[in-house]
Design an enzyme around this catalytic site. Structure first.
Site, mmCIF file in Angstrom:
data_model
loop_
_atom_site.group_PDB
_atom_site.id
_atom_site.type_symbol
_atom_site.label_atom_id
_atom_site.label_comp_id
_atom_site.label_asym_id
_atom_site.label_seq_id
_atom_site.Cartn_x
_atom_site.Cartn_y
_atom_site.Cartn_z
ATOM 1 N N ALA A 12 0.840 -1.210 0.000
ATOM 2 C CA ALA A 12 0.000 0.000 0.000
ATOM 3 C C ALA A 12 0.867 1.249 0.000
ATOM 4 O O ALA A 12 0.701 2.136 0.821
ATOM 5 C CB ALA A 12 -0.920 -0.016 1.210
ATOM 6 N N GLY A 13 1.825 1.309 -0.925
ATOM 7 C CA GLY A 13 2.763 2.438 -0.958
ATOM 8 C C GLY A 13 2.370 3.505 -1.960
ATOM 9 O O GLY A 13 1.194 3.662 -2.300
ATOM 10 N N ARG A 41 0.444 1.877 8.339
ATOM 11 C CA ARG A 41 0.122 2.429 7.023
ATOM 12 C C ARG A 41 -1.343 2.141 6.648
ATOM 13 O O ARG A 41 -2.041 2.992 6.129
ATOM 14 C CB ARG A 41 1.050 1.807 5.978
ATOM 15 C CG ARG A 41 1.505 2.840 4.986
ATOM 16 C CD ARG A 41 2.573 2.359 4.045
ATOM 17 N NE ARG A 41 3.305 3.546 3.587
ATOM 18 C CZ ARG A 41 4.150 3.540 2.588
ATOM 19 N NH1 ARG A 41 4.402 2.431 1.943
ATOM 20 N NH2 ARG A 41 4.768 4.635 2.220
ATOM 21 N N LEU A 162 3.441 6.054 -13.506
ATOM 22 C CA LEU A 162 3.014 7.311 -12.885
ATOM 23 C C LEU A 162 4.207 8.031 -12.253
ATOM 24 O O LEU A 162 5.164 7.405 -11.803
ATOM 25 C CB LEU A 162 1.934 7.062 -11.835
ATOM 26 C CG LEU A 162 2.275 6.330 -10.534
ATOM 27 C CD1 LEU A 162 2.916 7.236 -9.500
ATOM 28 C CD2 LEU A 162 1.018 5.736 -9.961
ATOM 29 N N ALA A 222 12.634 3.237 -19.875
ATOM 30 C CA ALA A 222 11.890 4.509 -19.867
ATOM 31 C C ALA A 222 12.470 5.423 -18.784
ATOM 32 O O ALA A 222 12.741 6.597 -19.039
ATOM 33 C CB ALA A 222 10.400 4.251 -19.606
ATOM 34 N N CYS A 275 12.932 6.092 -7.910
ATOM 35 C CA CYS A 275 13.074 5.204 -9.070
ATOM 36 C C CYS A 275 14.310 5.406 -9.937
ATOM 37 O O CYS A 275 14.957 4.428 -10.314
ATOM 38 C CB CYS A 275 11.834 5.325 -9.952
ATOM 39 S SG CYS A 275 10.398 4.589 -9.174
ATOM 40 N N ARG A 432 16.730 25.302 -8.863
ATOM 41 C CA ARG A 432 15.613 24.906 -9.733
ATOM 42 C C ARG A 432 15.267 25.987 -10.755
ATOM 43 O O ARG A 432 14.308 25.814 -11.521
ATOM 44 C CB ARG A 432 14.378 24.611 -8.877
ATOM 45 C CG ARG A 432 14.549 23.427 -7.940
ATOM 46 C CD ARG A 432 14.518 22.120 -8.695
ATOM 47 N NE ARG A 432 14.620 20.978 -7.810
ATOM 48 C CZ ARG A 432 14.440 19.731 -8.204
ATOM 49 N NH1 ARG A 432 14.151 19.459 -9.467
ATOM 50 N NH2 ARG A 432 14.560 18.744 -7.369
HETATM 51 C C1 UDX Z 1 7.405 0.213 -5.053
HETATM 52 C C2 UDX Z 1 8.776 -0.120 -5.636
HETATM 53 O O1 UDX Z 1 9.761 0.545 -4.875
HETATM 54 C C3 UDX Z 1 8.927 0.273 -7.063
HETATM 55 O O2 UDX Z 1 10.068 -0.329 -7.614
HETATM 56 C C4 UDX Z 1 7.786 -0.202 -7.862
HETATM 57 O O3 UDX Z 1 7.848 0.332 -9.144
HETATM 58 C C5 UDX Z 1 6.467 0.065 -7.206
HETATM 59 O O4 UDX Z 1 6.439 -0.337 -5.867
HETATM 60 P P1 UDX Z 1 6.477 2.356 -3.852
HETATM 61 O O5 UDX Z 1 5.022 2.051 -3.916
HETATM 62 O O6 UDX Z 1 6.892 3.768 -4.014
HETATM 63 O O7 UDX Z 1 7.276 1.604 -4.980
HETATM 64 O O8 UDX Z 1 7.098 1.715 -2.533
HETATM 65 P P2 UDX Z 1 6.639 1.914 -1.038
HETATM 66 O O9 UDX Z 1 5.929 3.206 -0.881
HETATM 67 O O10 UDX Z 1 7.807 1.603 -0.176
HETATM 68 O O11 UDX Z 1 5.517 0.781 -0.840
HETATM 69 C C6 UDX Z 1 5.735 -0.580 -0.761
HETATM 70 C C7 UDX Z 1 4.807 -1.145 0.316
HETATM 71 O O12 UDX Z 1 4.903 -2.569 0.297
HETATM 72 C C8 UDX Z 1 5.128 -0.702 1.743
HETATM 73 O O13 UDX Z 1 4.008 -0.097 2.321
HETATM 74 C C9 UDX Z 1 5.511 -2.000 2.453
HETATM 75 O O14 UDX Z 1 5.129 -2.033 3.804
HETATM 76 C C10 UDX Z 1 4.782 -3.040 1.624
HETATM 77 N N1 UDX Z 1 5.341 -4.382 1.740
HETATM 78 C C11 UDX Z 1 6.663 -4.595 1.593
HETATM 79 C C12 UDX Z 1 4.487 -5.465 1.980
HETATM 80 O O15 UDX Z 1 3.280 -5.282 2.145
HETATM 81 N N2 UDX Z 1 5.022 -6.719 2.058
HETATM 82 C C13 UDX Z 1 6.360 -6.945 1.952
HETATM 83 O O16 UDX Z 1 6.805 -8.089 2.051
HETATM 84 C C14 UDX Z 1 7.202 -5.850 1.704
HETATM 85 C C1 UDX Z 2 9.645 8.892 -12.473
HETATM 86 C C2 UDX Z 2 9.052 8.713 -13.881
HETATM 87 O O1 UDX Z 2 8.736 10.008 -14.423
HETATM 88 C C3 UDX Z 2 7.815 7.830 -13.834
HETATM 89 O O2 UDX Z 2 7.349 7.598 -15.157
HETATM 90 C C4 UDX Z 2 8.178 6.507 -13.170
HETATM 91 O O3 UDX Z 2 7.033 5.693 -13.049
HETATM 92 C C5 UDX Z 2 8.786 6.745 -11.804
HETATM 93 O O4 UDX Z 2 9.913 7.622 -11.903
HETATM 94 P P1 UDX Z 2 9.093 10.447 -10.391
HETATM 95 O O5 UDX Z 2 10.421 10.024 -9.870
HETATM 96 O O6 UDX Z 2 7.925 10.364 -9.465
HETATM 97 O O7 UDX Z 2 8.701 9.597 -11.696
HETATM 98 O O8 UDX Z 2 9.178 11.981 -10.856
HETATM 99 P P2 UDX Z 2 9.757 12.742 -12.131
HETATM 100 O O9 UDX Z 2 8.785 13.804 -12.445
HETATM 101 O O10 UDX Z 2 10.151 11.849 -13.212
HETATM 102 O O11 UDX Z 2 11.047 13.482 -11.544
HETATM 103 C C6 UDX Z 2 12.197 12.762 -11.116
HETATM 104 C C7 UDX Z 2 13.286 13.730 -10.690
HETATM 105 O O12 UDX Z 2 13.798 14.438 -11.812
HETATM 106 C C8 UDX Z 2 12.814 14.808 -9.713
HETATM 107 O O13 UDX Z 2 13.799 15.015 -8.724
HETATM 108 C C9 UDX Z 2 12.656 16.024 -10.588
HETATM 109 O O14 UDX Z 2 12.771 17.229 -9.881
HETATM 110 C C10 UDX Z 2 13.811 15.834 -11.558
HETATM 111 N N1 UDX Z 2 13.638 16.551 -12.832
HETATM 112 C C11 UDX Z 2 12.592 16.245 -13.649
HETATM 113 C C12 UDX Z 2 14.564 17.518 -13.215
HETATM 114 O O15 UDX Z 2 15.518 17.797 -12.497
HETATM 115 N N2 UDX Z 2 14.388 18.145 -14.418
HETATM 116 C C13 UDX Z 2 13.359 17.860 -15.262
HETATM 117 O O16 UDX Z 2 13.291 18.463 -16.344
HETATM 118 C C14 UDX Z 2 12.425 16.874 -14.866
#
Ligand code: UDX
Ligand code: UDX
Length: 458
Positions: A12-13, A41, A162, A222, A275, A432
């Site tokens: 549930a992240g 959570r 996303l 990507a 990511c 920025r």
């Molecule tokens: C995660 C991954 O980091 C990313 O690579 C992937 O693309 C999408 O899932 P995110 O949702 O941002 O991203 O992670 P996080 O917010 O840490 O959520 C993961 C959740 O899984 C946590 O709430 C954690 O408690 C839960 N979890 C983890 C379980 O329920 N079971 C487990 O065994 C491990």
């Molecule tokens: C990214 C990808 O965009 C998304 O498709 C994938 O699923 C997860 O990773 P996210 O990390 O949430 O998403 O945000 P993003 O908007 O991509 O920004 C990533 C980092 O790059 C941020 O620190 C942002 O400030 C920075 N950034 C982005 C720049 O410094 N310059 C830019 O022009 C765009």
């Protein structure tokens, strides 16, 4: 009410929560349950105070919660009752053993596969949502089928694209939905079931399919391409600062070539987020594993430039402020890794804060949503650090302001008032490029943008 199918999401992240909220919101005919091992959570998801900040999320969750969207810690019951299971547990970079600092740590993910195998009593479609190394779905299949049980599992790869801060918008109106599957009759049927869910709100031509390995690899690539654009433009900021060229003018001219495009060319103090770095290092590790040294070195360069950009920010501050930061009070505007999120994972502000305290500067950290996470990130860091949400209070009596996050509020502050409250000479380092640099200079600040000539009064 009877539902057409039961969907379960494990994790549930930041990804699992919003994705399931949208599926539930758009598809009232499905029952969607989100489970997590972290009961705190789940309690937050069940309260009015959701565990993550995301524009539009509160409204979406509110509309579906209790109707066909449920949050629970009962993983076993959830698995038993489900037809389709999304796996969205975290896959951080390994910090031990082989591949430490680079490969994905798959322990949670593997544990989840074993849990599914143990509690499943009927056919399930397993949907990989977590970003994983290529061929992980194969490993999941092996774990799921490694007993004598008759139960059949179909594993699909459905990476989530996303971005945080725009998650709801991205989920409602995705550029594409990608579904990877095997070519067996049963896998293709599973794929169609997943397509049917998304087709409730995503135009059919944006739902694309591929083989399972292409799908897994596409997500890594990507993110690597997106991050590469930022490192490319950031590498040029260093040259602009030496030559009096202006990165905004260069980015505009380059981005107007329709083959290049204008998005994702904003120079910055560096990219952050959970990511980009993780996925690139994953790609690098994968290439090394297959003996493709040149390819892995190429992509590793994207991360190296990002590290260089953050360190360069510190060196610029030092040289502007007479080669010492010791005892100076510096205010950070923003701590989140980007605007409109409270998330600070891999935020450049973490590195900048640690380096500034190493230089014996005193820090005041300000952010509208991320102060709680900032405190956790900097817990145990040796140095004087305080946290103040109000930017006027935070910057008073400081020597310098460093903009870390492009929060809109920072662009619209009363900088005359701020200038009056600061120690002189007053400095602004805009990591920025969101502030009006000419105007700040006229007020009296010494202004250091990113990739543009500095405006100083000496
Ligand atoms: C995660 C991954 O980091 C990313 O690579 C992937 O693309 C999408 O899932 P995110 O949702 O941002 O991203 O992670 P996080 O917010 O840490 O959520 C993961 C959740 O899984 C946590 O709430 C954690 O408690 C839960 N979890 C983890 C379980 O329920 N079971 C487990 O065994 C491990
Ligand atoms: C990214 C990808 O965009 C998304 O498709 C994938 O699923 C997860 O990773 P996210 O990390 O949430 O998403 O945000 P993003 O908007 O991509 O920004 C990533 C980092 O790059 C941020 O620190 C942002 O400030 C920075 N950034 C982005 C720049 O410094 N310059 C830019 O022009 C765009």
């Amino acid at each position: 009410m009877t539902f057409k199918k039961n969907i379960l999401c494990i994790g549930a992240g930041y990804v699992g929560g919003p994705t399931m909220a949208i599926i539930a919101y758009k598809c009232p005919q499905y029952k969607v349950t989100v489970v997590d091992i972290n009961s705190e959570r789940i309690d937050q998801w069940n309260s009015d105070n959701l565990p993550i900040y995301e524009p539009g999320l509160d409204e979406t969750v509110k509309a579906a919660k209790g109707r066909n969207l449920f949050f629970s810690t009962d993983i076993k019951g959830g698995i038993k009752d489900s037809d389709i299971i999304f796996v969205s547990v975290n896959t951080p970079t390994k910090i031990f053993g082989a591949g430490s600092g680079m490969a994905a740590d798959l322990q949670y993910w593997e544990k989840t596969a074993r849990q599914i195998r143990k509690h499943a009593e009927s056919h399930k479609i397993i949907v990989e949502k977590s970003t994983l190394p290529v061929k992980t779905a194969l490993a999941m299949e092996r774990i799921l089928t490694s007993t004598d049980s008759e139960i059949h599992f179909d594993v699909l790869s459905n990476p989530e694209f996303l971005a945080e801060g725009t998650a709801i918008k991205d989920l409602e109106n995705p550029d594409r939905v990608l579904i990877g599957s095997r070519e067996t009759e049963s896998a293709l049927k599973a794929r169609d079931e997943l397509i049917e869910i998304y087709a409730n709100w995503v135009p059919r031509d944006r739902i694309i399919t591929s083989n399972i390995w292409s799908s897994e690899l596409s997500k890594l690539v990507a993110n690597a391409f997106l991050a590469q654009r930022i490192s490319s433009i950031n590498s040029i900021t260093a040259l602009c600062e030496k030559t009096d060229a202006d990165i905004l003018e260069v980015a505009r001219a380059v981005g107007m070539d329709s083959r290049v495009g204008s998005k994702f060319l904003n120079a910055s103090v560096g990219f952050g987020g959970s990511c980009f770095k993780k996925d690139i290092l994953n790609l690098v590790y994968l290439c090394r594993h297959y003996g493709l040294k040149e390819v892995s070195d190429y992509w590793e360069g994207v991360v190296r430039i990002n590290d260089y950009q953050k360190e360069r920010f510190i060196l610029n501050m030092m040289s502007a402020m007479f080669n010492t930061l010791a005892g100076k009070k510096i205010c950070l505007f923003g701590f989140a890794y980007k605007a409109n999120t409270g998330d600070t994972r891999e935020s450049p502000a973490i590195f900048i804060s640690k380096r500034l305290t190493e230089e014996k500067a005193e820090l005041v950290i300000s952010d509208p949503k991320a102060l709680h996470n900032a405190m956790t990130d900097l817990d145990g860091v040796d140095g004087k650090i305080s946290y103040t949400e109000d930017p006027y209070e935070a910057s008073a009596n400081c020597d310098a302001i460093a903009v870390m996050t492009e929060w809109e509020i920072y662009a619209n502050l009363d900088f005359e008032k701020i200038y009056r409250s600061m120690i002189k000479p007053a400095f602004i380092f805009d990591g920025r490029n969101i502030l009006d640099h000419e105007r700040l200079f006229e007020i009296g600040f010494n202004v250091f943008p990113t990739g543009k000539p500095a405006l100083t009064h000496f």
